[in-house]
Design an enzyme around this catalytic site. Structure first.
Site, short mmCIF file in Angstrom:
data_model
loop_
_atom_site.label_atom_id
_atom_site.label_comp_id
_atom_site.label_asym_id
_atom_site.label_seq_id
_atom_site.Cartn_x
_atom_site.Cartn_y
_atom_site.Cartn_z
N GLY A 231 -5.79 -1.84 -14.73
CA GLY A 231 -7.08 -1.09 -15.03
C GLY A 231 -7.33 -1.69 -15.81
N GLY A 232 -9.33 -2.10 -15.54
CA GLY A 232 -9.63 -2.76 -16.28
C GLY A 232 -9.93 -4.12 -16.63
CB SER B 150 -12.93 8.52 -1.60
OG SER B 150 -12.32 9.84 -1.52
CG ASN C 109 -4.00 5.66 -8.88
OD1 ASN C 109 -4.91 5.34 -8.76
ND2 ASN C 109 -2.82 5.37 -8.29
CB SER C 110 -8.67 5.27 -9.52
OG SER C 110 -8.20 5.91 -8.70
CE LYS D 296 -2.94 3.12 0.92
NZ LYS D 296 -3.22 3.35 -0.11
CB THR E 209 -11.86 -3.16 -9.19
OG1 THR E 209 -11.87 -1.81 -9.48
CG2 THR E 209 -13.70 -3.66 -8.69
CB CYS F 192 -2.76 9.21 -3.76
SG CYS F 192 -4.80 9.36 -3.19
CG ASN G 213 0.58 6.91 -5.37
OD1 ASN G 213 -0.22 7.26 -7.02
ND2 ASN G 213 -0.28 5.95 -5.21
O1 LIG Z 1 -3.22 6.37 -5.22
C1 LIG Z 1 -4.46 5.93 -4.84
N1 LIG Z 1 -5.41 5.85 -5.88
C2 LIG Z 1 -6.55 5.25 -5.05
O2 LIG Z 1 -7.76 5.26 -6.53
N2 LIG Z 1 -7.05 5.64 -3.95
C3 LIG Z 1 -5.64 5.21 -2.90
C4 LIG Z 1 -6.38 6.18 -1.64
O3 LIG Z 1 -7.45 7.04 -2.26
O4 LIG Z 1 -4.94 6.22 -1.23
N3 LIG Z 1 -4.54 5.89 -3.24
#
Ligand SMILES: O=C1NC(=O)NC(C(=O)O)N1
Length: 313
Positions: free
Chosen positions: A250-251, A70, A194-195, A45, A273, A131, A128
């Protein structure tokens, strides 16, 4: 027999699949479950220097075609994950892993990078830059000058193998600009995407946003993300120095989705996911399904089709 062996720089992996940072990788127990699964490697993480509780719940919701989250970077702090990584590499010398860091400021990123540089960690570091969920904190990856500044400061001292986790981009000029920045640095990989930041979904019973933080705004993952992930991996694969390899995220819901990310140029495939919803056994199914697609196509190795996306002439 189909071989899912892949590599990034000097690091060899016996399987292309791994978790996406943030999914089932907060605790040592979860990380051990990933290590015992069919995944080829794992990433922790994203860490901040100090432990963080993150955003108030509900902060994650499953959607018809994916998820919204979130979380707000809840994590046990860098030392916890560095400790896990050092113990892991002693016990698994042939299985390199990834350490993810997400400093909320330049100073925090550099302080964590110094701590890692001064440690015996011998895996790969994922910075990262994307976020989307810390209230008041813009995504570094959307600020090109800031990205240039962070990477310049970082690589003025950091020598361990590293890469960046990027947000999705939606304009070819942004791919050009970002690739021109990334090509200046000794990155081993770029992880895309990332998302999809700051989406919003609604509970039909109560007409209320599904998640609590930021009035319901959160990162979107899952099938919704596939076409954007494919385009981002492809665009960077076409623009980055070949020394910088791609991780596709992704996906991914099945073997064909993974196959497509590899066609687009990915050397490793991260699962978010789907892993959250199906658990580490998802890697067994994905591995079986990817092998089946490769067999159908007559491929026996990842290198047979990596980056071989065709276009209409
Ligand atoms: O980089 C991130 N991407 C996400 O989609 N969620 C996490 C988070 O919110 O910690 N961090």
């Amino acid at each position: 027999m189909t071989d899912l062996h892949t590599s990034i720089d000097k690091f060899q992996f016996d399987n292309v699949f791994m978790n996406a940072s943030g999914v089932r990788c907060y605790t040592k127990g979860e990380l051990d479950e990933l290590a015992q699964s069919d995944a080829g490697t794992l990433v922790t993480k994203s860490a901040t220097q100090a432990k963080r509780l993150g955003n108030p719940s509900p902060r994650y919701a499953r959607l018809e075609l994916g998820s919204i989250n979130s979380m707000g970077l809840p994590n046990e702090g860098l030392e916890y994950y560095l400790d896990y990584a050092l113990n892991f590499q002693k016990a698994n010398p042939d299985k390199p892993i990834f350490l993810s860091v997400a400093g909320l400021s330049m100073e925090e990123n550099l302080a964590m990078a110094h701590a890692i540089e001064d440690s015996d960690f011998n895996g790969l570091v994922e910075f990262n830059l994307s976020c989307p969920n810390v209230p008041g904190k813009p995504q570094t990856g959307y600020d090109f000058d800031r990205t240039q500044e962070v990477l310049t400061n970082l690589f003025s001292f950091f020598t361990k193998p590293a890469g960046v986790k990027l947000p999705p981009y939606f304009d070819l000029a942004q791919f050009d600009q970002m690739a021109a920045i990334l090509n200046q640095f000794p990155l081993k990989f770029v992880n895309s995407i990332n998302s999809l930041g700051n989406g919003l979904m609604i509970d039909p019973e109560t007409d209320t946003a599904l998640i609590k933080p930021k009035g319901g705004f959160g990162g979107i993952g899952g099938a919704y993300a596939k076409p954007i992930a494919l385009a981002n991996v492809r665009a960077f694969s076409q623009r980055l120095d070949p020394k910088i390899q791609l991780i596709g995220t992704g996906g991914v819901t099945n073997g064909r989705d993974a196959y497509d990310l590899i066609l687009a140029g990915a050397s490793l495939v991260q699962v978010g996911t789907l892993l959250q919803e199906e658990g580490p056994a998802a890697f067994t199914r994905l591995t079986r399904e990817l092998r089946a697609v490769m067999q159908t196509k007559g491929y026996s190795a990842i290198s047979d089709f990596k980056g071989q996306l065709k276009v209409l002439s």
